[in-house]
Write a protein that holds these residues in place. Structure first.
Motif, PDB file in Angstrom:
ATOM      1  N   MET A 193     -25.874 -12.987  11.424  1.00  0.00           N
ATOM      2  CA  MET A 193     -26.563 -13.040  12.714  1.00  0.00           C
ATOM      3  C   MET A 193     -25.639 -12.706  13.881  1.00  0.00           C
ATOM      4  O   MET A 193     -26.097 -12.217  14.920  1.00  0.00           O
ATOM      5  N   ASP A 194     -24.342 -12.938  13.742  1.00  0.00           N
ATOM      6  CA  ASP A 194     -23.421 -12.636  14.840  1.00  0.00           C
ATOM      7  C   ASP A 194     -23.397 -11.157  15.191  1.00  0.00           C
ATOM      8  O   ASP A 194     -22.976 -10.787  16.292  1.00  0.00           O
ATOM      9  N   PHE A 195     -23.817 -10.287  14.275  1.00  0.00           N
ATOM     10  CA  PHE A 195     -23.835  -8.857  14.545  1.00  0.00           C
ATOM     11  C   PHE A 195     -25.103  -8.408  15.275  1.00  0.00           C
ATOM     12  O   PHE A 195     -25.225  -7.232  15.622  1.00  0.00           O
ATOM     13  N   VAL A 196     -26.039  -9.306  15.498  1.00  0.00           N
ATOM     14  CA  VAL A 196     -27.325  -8.966  16.108  1.00  0.00           C
ATOM     15  C   VAL A 196     -27.242  -9.157  17.623  1.00  0.00           C
ATOM     16  O   VAL A 196     -26.952 -10.264  18.088  1.00  0.00           O
ATOM     17  N   PRO A 197     -27.494  -8.113  18.409  1.00  0.00           N
ATOM     18  CA  PRO A 197     -27.345  -8.224  19.867  1.00  0.00           C
ATOM     19  C   PRO A 197     -28.213  -9.305  20.502  1.00  0.00           C
ATOM     20  O   PRO A 197     -27.772 -10.032  21.380  1.00  0.00           O
ATOM     21  N   ASP A 198     -29.463  -9.411  20.080  1.00  0.00           N
ATOM     22  CA  ASP A 198     -30.377 -10.398  20.658  1.00  0.00           C
ATOM     23  C   ASP A 198     -30.524 -11.610  19.747  1.00  0.00           C
ATOM     24  O   ASP A 198     -31.620 -12.140  19.561  1.00  0.00           O
ATOM     25  N   ALA A 199     -29.408 -12.058  19.189  1.00  0.00           N
ATOM     26  CA  ALA A 199     -29.435 -13.138  18.208  1.00  0.00           C
ATOM     27  C   ALA A 199     -30.109 -14.398  18.740  1.00  0.00           C
ATOM     28  O   ALA A 199     -30.806 -15.104  18.001  1.00  0.00           O
ATOM     29  N   ALA A 200     -29.916 -14.705  20.013  1.00  0.00           N
ATOM     30  CA  ALA A 200     -30.473 -15.932  20.579  1.00  0.00           C
ATOM     31  C   ALA A 200     -31.998 -15.960  20.491  1.00  0.00           C
ATOM     32  O   ALA A 200     -32.599 -17.034  20.374  1.00  0.00           O
ATOM     33  N   ALA A 201     -32.620 -14.782  20.524  1.00  0.00           N
ATOM     34  CA  ALA A 201     -34.079 -14.720  20.461  1.00  0.00           C
ATOM     35  C   ALA A 201     -34.616 -14.783  19.037  1.00  0.00           C
ATOM     36  O   ALA A 201     -35.804 -15.031  18.836  1.00  0.00           O
ATOM     37  N   ILE A 202     -33.743 -14.567  18.063  1.00  0.00           N
ATOM     38  CA  ILE A 202     -34.148 -14.515  16.661  1.00  0.00           C
ATOM     39  C   ILE A 202     -33.698 -15.746  15.884  1.00  0.00           C
ATOM     40  O   ILE A 202     -34.418 -16.265  15.021  1.00  0.00           O
ATOM     41  N   SER A 203     -32.517 -16.227  16.184  1.00  0.00           N
ATOM     42  CA  SER A 203     -31.922 -17.324  15.416  1.00  0.00           C
ATOM     43  C   SER A 203     -32.732 -18.609  15.516  1.00  0.00           C
ATOM     44  O   SER A 203     -33.286 -18.942  16.577  1.00  0.00           O
ATOM     45  N   LEU A 204     -32.764 -19.338  14.408  1.00  0.00           N
ATOM     46  CA  LEU A 204     -33.423 -20.649  14.367  1.00  0.00           C
ATOM     47  C   LEU A 204     -32.400 -21.770  14.251  1.00  0.00           C
ATOM     48  O   LEU A 204     -32.749 -22.896  13.893  1.00  0.00           O
ATOM     49  N   LEU A 205     -31.160 -21.475  14.582  1.00  0.00           N
ATOM     50  CA  LEU A 205     -30.092 -22.453  14.446  1.00  0.00           C
ATOM     51  C   LEU A 205     -30.357 -23.708  15.278  1.00  0.00           C
ATOM     52  O   LEU A 205     -30.204 -24.836  14.800  1.00  0.00           O
ATOM     53  N   GLU A 206     -30.761 -23.541  16.525  1.00  0.00           N
ATOM     54  CA  GLU A 206     -31.014 -24.703  17.378  1.00  0.00           C
ATOM     55  C   GLU A 206     -32.223 -25.492  16.900  1.00  0.00           C
ATOM     56  O   GLU A 206     -32.221 -26.727  16.923  1.00  0.00           O
ATOM     57  N   GLU A 207     -33.268 -24.804  16.463  1.00  0.00           N
ATOM     58  CA  GLU A 207     -34.454 -25.498  15.959  1.00  0.00           C
ATOM     59  C   GLU A 207     -34.132 -26.330  14.724  1.00  0.00           C
ATOM     60  O   GLU A 207     -34.640 -27.446  14.556  1.00  0.00           O
ATOM     61  N   ALA A 208     -33.272 -25.787  13.870  1.00  0.00           N
ATOM     62  CA  ALA A 208     -32.938 -26.499  12.627  1.00  0.00           C
ATOM     63  C   ALA A 208     -32.246 -27.821  12.915  1.00  0.00           C
ATOM     64  O   ALA A 208     -32.387 -28.786  12.145  1.00  0.00           O
ATOM     65  N   ALA A 209     -31.501 -27.887  14.014  1.00  0.00           N
ATOM     66  CA  ALA A 209     -30.751 -29.100  14.339  1.00  0.00           C
ATOM     67  C   ALA A 209     -31.650 -30.297  14.603  1.00  0.00           C
ATOM     68  O   ALA A 209     -31.178 -31.445  14.593  1.00  0.00           O
ATOM     69  N   ALA A 210     -32.944 -30.029  14.808  1.00  0.00           N
ATOM     70  CA  ALA A 210     -33.871 -31.126  15.106  1.00  0.00           C
ATOM     71  C   ALA A 210     -35.087 -31.132  14.177  1.00  0.00           C
ATOM     72  O   ALA A 210     -36.099 -31.765  14.481  1.00  0.00           O
ATOM     73  N   HIS A 211     -34.982 -30.435  13.048  1.00  0.00           N
ATOM     74  CA  HIS A 211     -36.124 -30.327  12.128  1.00  0.00           C
ATOM     75  C   HIS A 211     -35.719 -30.816  10.744  1.00  0.00           C
ATOM     76  O   HIS A 211     -34.676 -30.415  10.223  1.00  0.00           O
ATOM     77  N   ASP A 212     -36.539 -31.651  10.135  1.00  0.00           N
ATOM     78  CA  ASP A 212     -36.137 -32.249   8.850  1.00  0.00           C
ATOM     79  C   ASP A 212     -36.426 -31.369   7.642  1.00  0.00           C
ATOM     80  O   ASP A 212     -36.094 -31.745   6.515  1.00  0.00           O
ATOM     81  N   ARG A 213     -37.027 -30.168   7.837  1.00  0.00           N
ATOM     82  CA  ARG A 213     -37.282 -29.276   6.693  1.00  0.00           C
ATOM     83  C   ARG A 213     -36.758 -27.868   6.912  1.00  0.00           C
ATOM     84  O   ARG A 213     -37.075 -26.964   6.152  1.00  0.00           O
ATOM     85  N   LEU A 214     -35.969 -27.685   7.966  1.00  0.00           N
ATOM     86  CA  LEU A 214     -35.389 -26.377   8.265  1.00  0.00           C
ATOM     87  C   LEU A 214     -33.867 -26.485   8.235  1.00  0.00           C
ATOM     88  O   LEU A 214     -33.283 -27.403   8.819  1.00  0.00           O
ATOM     89  N   PHE A 215     -33.243 -25.520   7.545  1.00  0.00           N
ATOM     90  CA  PHE A 215     -31.795 -25.512   7.363  1.00  0.00           C
ATOM     91  C   PHE A 215     -31.294 -24.099   7.672  1.00  0.00           C
ATOM     92  O   PHE A 215     -31.793 -23.133   7.101  1.00  0.00           O
ATOM     93  N   VAL A 216     -30.328 -23.996   8.559  1.00  0.00           N
ATOM     94  CA  VAL A 216     -29.780 -22.686   8.917  1.00  0.00           C
ATOM     95  C   VAL A 216     -28.297 -22.651   8.576  1.00  0.00           C
ATOM     96  O   VAL A 216     -27.533 -23.548   8.955  1.00  0.00           O
ATOM     97  N   ILE A 217     -27.894 -21.627   7.840  1.00  0.00           N
ATOM     98  CA  ILE A 217     -26.508 -21.477   7.383  1.00  0.00           C
ATOM     99  C   ILE A 217     -25.876 -20.270   8.074  1.00  0.00           C
ATOM    100  O   ILE A 217     -26.490 -19.205   8.168  1.00  0.00           O
TER     101      ILE A 217
END
Length: 373
Positions: free
Chosen positions: A194-218
């Motif tokens: 994901m670091d290679f993606v220019p608009d990563a902030a609009a695509i990444s679910l990293l922040e959502e995963a931090a508060a979701h009990d069934r989502l995991f982002v690596i």
């Protein structure tokens, strides 16, 4: 013996054995690393590391996790550092113990391997070449309905999705993942590239995963910062999930050198900007050049390109890999990924001089009339 004898690219020792060329003399398109090499801060850390090698690393990677939390704006309790993304993939499956693991085809082999090691059945979600190997909402919903029809309930299955996916380079529409979560599914999103993606902030679910009990982002730090020998990754999930996964992790999983380097590279904004400028120019240029050779190219969002050789040509992926290998150039035989046939290859995006060398050799091989076998 094949180049991917251990299932991955970047195996220079095997390449040396196969092609009789010194390991340091290959142009390696088989491993997807930033060709600019590690940031300058890495060399400085390596020079000074001898003074701390006699001390145990922090078993909780606290300073690194603090940096990661600040970098992404999430709670430190929602982050776990690991010995590369591969360890975190394995730990997550071992923690969740799904009856069935859903993987896209094609996708990174570690998803399937981790599931099988835990006794989980594996179901493939085929990605169609005519759709550019993109995961569709219809495809995901159709498979979910099939699983429900087989008696599998929410919580029985785990979906492993790469975004960008390896080897296709395609991003997953976040709406598809959110729909699966609404349906009660557990989802791991591998954002190693994901670091290679220019608009990563609009695509990444990293922040959502931090508060979701069934989502995991690596995530991985080794691809973008060109430090694969260090083995360093991290993941975000709910604090409760992170606690459960951490309980299965071996002590001192992340060594002190990796912890120091991870903290340093995160702070190097100039390196990040230079790398984004490079990929924005070099990937589309390479894709266009490959198309000009008559190849079927599947443009993606990562630092690698998937392409297929012309139908009916004497070259297939394995033969092209062999011919290029003897010329000092390494590529991936992508037919080894489930869902791809013997025409498919994957190459990393590298520097222009490397691309010119590859394109010259490929053009000559594609135009040869005599038997190459």
């Amino acid at each position: 013996m094949m180049l991917e004898r251990f299932g991955h690219g970047g195996d220079l020792l095997t390449a040396q054995e196969l092609f009789g060329i010194g390991a340091g003399k290959f142009i390696d398109f088989s491993a997807n690393m930033n060709p600019q090499g590690p940031p300058a801060c890495v060399s400085r850390i390596l020079r000074d590391y001898a003074g701390t090698i006699g001390q145990y690393p922090d078993p909780a990677s606290r300073s690194l996790i603090k940096k990661l939390a600040a970098h992404h704006g999430v709670s430190e309790l929602s982050i776990l550092a690991g010995n590369g993304a591969a360890e975190l993939i394995d730990l997550t499956v071992r923690t969740l113990q799904p009856k069935v693991t859903v993987v896209a085809a094609p996708s990174f082999v570690e998803y399937r391997d981790a599931a099988l090691k835990c006794g989980s059945a594996v179901r493939e979600l085929a990605l169609a070449p005519e759709a550019g190997f993109r995961l569709t909402m219809q495809g995901a919903q159709t498979l979910l309905a099939t699983l429900r029809g087989e008696g599998l309930e929410a919580g029985d299955t785990l979906w492993f999705l790469g975004s960008p996916n390896n080897p296709t380079g395609q991003l997953v529409d976040p709406a598809i993942i959110r729909k699966l979560l609404i349906e009660g599914e557990q989802v791991v999103v591998d954002e190693a590239f994901m670091d290679f993606v220019p608009d990563a902030a609009a695509i990444s679910l990293l922040e959502e995963a931090a508060a979701h009990d069934r989502l995991f982002v690596i995530r991985s730090l080794t691809k973008f910062y060109a430090i694969p020998g260090i083995r360093l990754g991290y993941m975000t999930a709910s604090p409760e999930s992170i606690g459960r996964i951490r309980a299965l992790q071996v002590p001192w999983s992340v060594n002190s050198l990796a912890q120091q380097i991870g903290q340093a590279v995160l702070a190097d904004e100039e390196y990040r900007k230079d790398s984004m400028n490079w990929i924005a120019e070099e990937r589309p240029w390479l894709e266009n050049q490959l198309q000009a050779l008559g190849l079927d190219v599947y443009p993606g969002a990562a630092n690698y390109v998937l392409f297929a050789l012309p139908r009916g040509h004497q070259l297939n992926a394995k033969l092209l890999q062999q011919q290029l290998g003897h010329r000092g150039i390494l590529i991936r035989d992508a037919s080894l990924f489930n869902g791809l046939d013997d025409r498919f290859c994957r190459i990393a995006v590298r520097l222009r001089k490397d691309h010119l060398a590859l394109l010259k050799e490929m053009k000559a091989l594609l135009e040869r009339k005599e038997n190459l076998i």
